[in-house]
Enzyme design. Structure first.
Site, PDB file in Angstrom:
ATOM      1  N   HIS A   1       0.843  -1.204   0.000  1.00  0.00           N
ATOM      2  CA  HIS A   1       0.000   0.000   0.000  1.00  0.00           C
ATOM      3  C   HIS A   1       0.870   1.243   0.000  1.00  0.00           C
ATOM      4  O   HIS A   1       2.093   1.175   0.237  1.00  0.00           O
ATOM      5  CB  HIS A   1      -0.982   0.002   1.178  1.00  0.00           C
ATOM      6  CG  HIS A   1      -0.362   0.156   2.523  1.00  0.00           C
ATOM      7  ND1 HIS A   1       0.307  -0.868   3.155  1.00  0.00           N
ATOM      8  CD2 HIS A   1      -0.309   1.214   3.380  1.00  0.00           C
ATOM      9  CE1 HIS A   1       0.738  -0.463   4.339  1.00  0.00           C
ATOM     10  NE2 HIS A   1       0.379   0.802   4.496  1.00  0.00           N
TER      11      HIS A   1
ATOM     12  N   HIS B   1       1.525   4.041   1.750  1.00  0.00           N
ATOM     13  CA  HIS B   1       1.954   4.869   2.869  1.00  0.00           C
ATOM     14  C   HIS B   1       3.476   4.901   2.877  1.00  0.00           C
ATOM     15  O   HIS B   1       4.124   3.906   2.522  1.00  0.00           O
ATOM     16  CB  HIS B   1       1.424   4.342   4.201  1.00  0.00           C
ATOM     17  CG  HIS B   1       0.027   4.784   4.500  1.00  0.00           C
ATOM     18  ND1 HIS B   1      -0.809   4.100   5.348  1.00  0.00           N
ATOM     19  CD2 HIS B   1      -0.683   5.869   4.061  1.00  0.00           C
ATOM     20  CE1 HIS B   1      -1.981   4.733   5.424  1.00  0.00           C
ATOM     21  NE2 HIS B   1      -1.924   5.796   4.650  1.00  0.00           N
TER      22      HIS B   1
ATOM     23  N   ASP C   1       5.868   4.602   4.957  1.00  0.00           N
ATOM     24  CA  ASP C   1       6.685   3.585   5.629  1.00  0.00           C
ATOM     25  C   ASP C   1       6.634   2.237   4.937  1.00  0.00           C
ATOM     26  O   ASP C   1       7.290   1.285   5.382  1.00  0.00           O
ATOM     27  CB  ASP C   1       6.279   3.452   7.099  1.00  0.00           C
ATOM     28  CG  ASP C   1       4.813   3.103   7.299  1.00  0.00           C
ATOM     29  OD1 ASP C   1       3.966   3.700   6.608  1.00  0.00           O
ATOM     30  OD2 ASP C   1       4.499   2.253   8.153  1.00  0.00           O
TER      31      ASP C   1
END
Length: 247
Positions: free
Chosen positions: A60, A62, A64
């Protein structure tokens, strides 16, 4: 299939852990699952060669979990002087998000010509992505990231590795992990509910439903790390940076 955990931490580096990144080798391929901002640091710590990576699978969008691609590409260009192609497989919009992030961090780098071919491919729910001897299928999970957030399932050489990505509990994880030799599941908190993340309080009653031979907990926050010693289930192991597992 051999797994090395490059980064097992949450977005904030709780416990001094690096951001999410898993290194996997099979009979024919070497790949990463997610590429947090600290991925190159972790690779160096484990004496693993970034040049050996042929494909990076992203769960995904994001930071991080995917922003390490920016440093990865720059390192490949200027340090490794890579020439063979690199493939990135990610959610819908992965290429546009990568280029926007690269331009924000290093202006002008998003579309700068490279000495190697950087290929982007998008996960699809209706069919797996095949690369060399690896087949990667996915499900959509519950974790808002501006694009579909996905759980990933990898099959190679008769072995199965599955990864929840970041998500609160969704029943789709049962099919994702079914029969897996190892299922990696995020477990951000011990018992406190955190939106769009999983707690041990919820997950502990789902272990049998997952149907994996072993479950490995990752992406643990401060609360979870402090109480991880309370987990006493032979089906469950705890991740840490540098852990190596032969699947």
């Amino acid at each position: 299939m051999d797994l090395t955990i490059i980064g097992s931490g949450d977005a904030f580096g709780s416990g001094g852990r690096l951001q999410t990144c898993f290194h996997v080798t099979t009979g024919e391929s070497t790949f990463l699952i997610d590429c947090g901002a600290t991925s190159l640091i972790g690779m160096a710590r484990e004496a693993l060669d970034p040049a050996a990576i042929d494909v990076i699978f992203i769960s995904h969008l994001h930071g991080d979990h995917f922003s390490g691609l920016v440093w990865w590409v720059l390192h490949s260009q200027h340090v490794l002087r890579r020439e063979r192609p690199l493939t990135v497989v990610g959610p819908t919009g992965i290429e546009a998000r990568y280029r926007a992030t690269a331009d924000a961090l290093f202006p002008g780098s998003g579309d700068k010509p490279l000495r190697f071919e950087l290929q982007f491919e998008e996960h699809r729910l209706d069919r797996p992505v095949n690369f060399q001897d690896v087949s990667c299928s996915c499900i959509e999970v519950s974790h808002p990231s501006g694009a579909p957030s996905l759980g990933l399932r990898f099959e190679a050489g008769g072995k199965v590795l599955s990864f929840s990505g970041d998500t609160e509990w969704v029943d789709g994880l049962i099919a994702l992990a079914k029969g897996a030799d190892l299922h990696i599941n995020e477990c951000f908190s011990f018992d406190d509910p955190v939106p769009h993340h999983t707690s041990w309080k919820v997950l502990q009653d789902k272990i049998a439903l997952l149907g994996a031979r072993q479950v490995l907990l990752t992406h643990m926050g401060v609360d979870m790390l402090a109480r991880a010693g309370e987990i006493d289930d032979p089906r469950v192991a705890l991740s840490r940076d540098g852990l190596r597992i032969s699947i």
